[in-house]
Design an enzyme around this catalytic site. Structure first.
Site, PDB file in Angstrom:
ATOM      1  N   LYS A 170       0.820  -1.220   0.000  1.00 24.68           N
ATOM      2  CA  LYS A 170       0.000   0.000   0.000  1.00 24.68           C
ATOM      3  C   LYS A 170       0.846   1.259   0.000  1.00 24.68           C
ATOM      4  O   LYS A 170       0.501   2.254  -0.644  1.00 24.68           O
ATOM      5  CB  LYS A 170      -0.954  -0.013   1.201  1.00 24.68           C
ATOM      6  CG  LYS A 170      -2.064  -1.041   1.068  1.00 24.68           C
ATOM      7  CD  LYS A 170      -3.077  -0.932   2.194  1.00 24.68           C
ATOM      8  CE  LYS A 170      -4.231  -1.900   1.983  1.00 24.68           C
ATOM      9  NZ  LYS A 170      -5.236  -1.819   3.057  1.00 24.68           N
ATOM     10  N   LYS A 179      -8.063 -11.063  -7.580  1.00 21.81           N
ATOM     11  CA  LYS A 179      -9.062 -11.209  -6.535  1.00 21.81           C
ATOM     12  C   LYS A 179     -10.151 -10.153  -6.721  1.00 21.81           C
ATOM     13  O   LYS A 179      -9.857  -9.004  -7.061  1.00 21.81           O
ATOM     14  CB  LYS A 179      -8.390 -11.033  -5.173  1.00 21.81           C
ATOM     15  CG  LYS A 179      -9.290 -11.271  -3.981  1.00 21.81           C
ATOM     16  CD  LYS A 179      -8.493 -11.121  -2.689  1.00 21.81           C
ATOM     17  CE  LYS A 179      -9.395 -11.271  -1.470  1.00 21.81           C
ATOM     18  NZ  LYS A 179      -8.630 -11.104  -0.207  1.00 21.81           N
ATOM     19  N   LYS A 238     -13.512  -4.162  -4.545  1.00 23.01           N
ATOM     20  CA  LYS A 238     -14.231  -2.925  -4.844  1.00 23.01           C
ATOM     21  C   LYS A 238     -13.334  -1.895  -5.510  1.00 23.01           C
ATOM     22  O   LYS A 238     -13.816  -0.975  -6.159  1.00 23.01           O
ATOM     23  CB  LYS A 238     -14.814  -2.331  -3.561  1.00 23.01           C
ATOM     24  CG  LYS A 238     -13.750  -1.921  -2.563  1.00 23.01           C
ATOM     25  CD  LYS A 238     -14.312  -1.213  -1.379  1.00 23.01           C
ATOM     26  CE  LYS A 238     -13.227  -0.861  -0.370  1.00 23.01           C
ATOM     27  NZ  LYS A 238     -12.079  -0.170  -0.946  1.00 23.01           N
TER      28      LYS A 238
END
Length: 336
Positions: free
Chosen positions: A114, A197, A200
Site C-alpha cells: 500500500k 481477486k 471494490k
C-alpha cells in the site's frame, strides 16, 4: 463447557459488501457463531488509515453492520459492534506499539504494497501501525480463533508474537490466537479478470458482484463473465480461471463439491451454467438485500442494537485492559 472466543471484522470501505466478502467471510461467520463465542466488528478505526469523508464513513459503517445482520450474524447470539465504540481498542494498540519493533512492523507485506501504491506523502503512520491495532482487536477479547484470508495471515502471526512477548515480559495475560484460513472455494476472483481477486477497488466494476446491487445488474454481470472457448464446465484454475471462478461461486452457494458441479453440467454449455450461477446468486442475495434495506430504514433501532453490543464488547475488553495496565505498571484511574 465454555466456548472458545472468536474475533473477526471488516472495514466499512464501500456502500455494499461484495460476494467475496459474503462467501469468504460472512458465510463462514454465520456457521462459526454457533460453535464459538463470536465477536464481529465493523472496524471503522482501520478505515481511517486512509482519507475518509465523515458523513460517508458513518453511512458505510451502518450499511456494513446492517449487511452483517442481514447475512445471518445474530446480535443476540454474537457480539456485533462498531470498533470505535469500544475505546479499549485504541488504548491497547498504543500499549502494544511499545513492544513492537520498527523493523518488525515494517516487514508487513500489506504495508509495503500500500505504501508503494500511495507514495510516501500519502502513506500515514496509522497505515504503518494498522497491524498493531489489529493485534489489539484480537487480543482484547482473549481470542482463540481468527478467521482471515491469506492476506491477513501475516498480521495474525504478528499478533501471536506480541501476545507471547507480552506474556513473557509481564506474566500470562493474553490468549495466543490461531488463524483460521478458509478453503480454496472461498477465494473469489473478478468476473472480468479472473486472475485478480475480486475487489471494490478494481478498475472496472463490471466484474464485481455487490450484495446490494439490483437483480438485473447482478444478472448482467454474471452472464457477461469471462469464460473460455472450450465450452466444458471443468475446474482448472491455471487453464480455465473464469469457469473455475464461477464454479467456486456456485459450489459455495449451493454447498456442492467442485466435482459435483462438473457432473451436474457435464455435456451442457456455458449458457446453461451461467444461468444456474446467476440464479444461485440472486436467490442468495435477494433476502440479504431486502433485510439490509429494512434495517437501514430504521437507523435508530440499528444504532440501538449496535450500542447494546458495544457495551457487551466493552465489558469484556475492559477486563483485559485492566489486567494489562496493572501488569505494565500504569497508574490507572478507576472506571465508573
Amino acid at each position: 463447557m465454555t466456548k472458545a472466543r472468536l474475533f473477526s471484522g471488516m472495514q466499512p470501505s464501500a456502500d455494499s459488501l461484495q460476494i467475496g466478502n459474503y462467501i469468504g467471510a460472512l458465510m463462514q461467520w454465520r456457521d462459526m457463531q454457533s460453535e464459538f463465542d463470536a465477536f464481529f466488528s465493523v472496524v471503522d478505526l482501520h478505515a481511517i488509515t486512509v482519507a475518509q469523508d465523515p458523513a460517508e464513513l458513518r453511512a458505510k459503517t451502518r450499511r456494513t453492520a446492517a449487511q452483517y445482520i442481514a447475512a445471518g450474524i445474530e446480535p443476540e447470539k454474537s457480539t456485533l459492534f462498531v470498533q470505535s465504540q469500544v475505546p479499549a481498542h485504541a488504548e491497547l494498540a498504543w500499549i502494544l506499539s511499545s513492544i513492537t519493533g520498527f523493523g518488525e512492523a515494517g516487514r508487513m507485506t500489506q504495508f509495503k504494497d500500500k505504501s508503494q501504491r500511495y507514495g510516501a506523502d500519502q502513506t500515514t503512520v496509522a497505515l504503518f501501525t494498522y497491524p498493531v491495532l489489529m493485534a489489539a482487536d484480537i487480543l482484547l477479547y482473549q481470542t482463540k480463533a481468527v478467521p482471515v484470508g491469506d492476506d491477513q495471515k501475516q498480521h495474525v502471526e504478528l499478533t501471536r508474537n506480541l501476545a507471547e512477548r507480552f506474556n513473557s515480559r509481564f506474566g500470562e495475560t493474553f490468549t495466543v490466537p490461531d488463524p483460521v484460513i478458509p478453503g480454496e472455494t472461498a477465494r473469489i476472483y473478478d468476473l472480468q479478470d479472473p486472475s485478480s481477486k475480486m475487489s471494490k477497488s478494481a478498475e472496472s466494476q463490471a466484474g464485481v458482484l455487490y450484495l446490494l446491487d439490483d437483480v438485473a445488474v447482478t444478472a448482467k454481470k454474471v452472464m457477461r463473465a469471462v469464460t473460455d472457448s472450450e465450452g466444458v464446465v471443468r475446474y482448472d484454475r491455471a487453464e480455465k480461471p473464469g469457469v473455475s471462478n464461477l464454479m467456486s461461486i456456485y459450489g459455495a452457494l449451493t454447498g456442492s463439491a467442485l466435482s459435483a458441479v462438473e457432473d451436474e453440467f457435464a455435456g451442457r454449455g456455458y449458457g446453461d451454467f451461467k444461468k444456474a450461477v446467476r440464479d444461485a446468486i440472486v436467490a442468495e442475495f435477494e433476502p440479504v438485500r431486502a433485510r439490509t434495506l429494512e434495517l437501514l430504514d430504521d437507523p435508530a433501532e440499528l444504532d440501538r442494537l449496535l450500542a447494546v453490543n458495544a457495551a457487551r464488547a466493552a465489558e469484556v475488553a475492559e477486563e483485559t485492559l485492566s489486567a494489562v495496565y496493572e501488569r505494565i505498571g500504569l497508574l490507572r484511574a478507576p472506571r465508573a
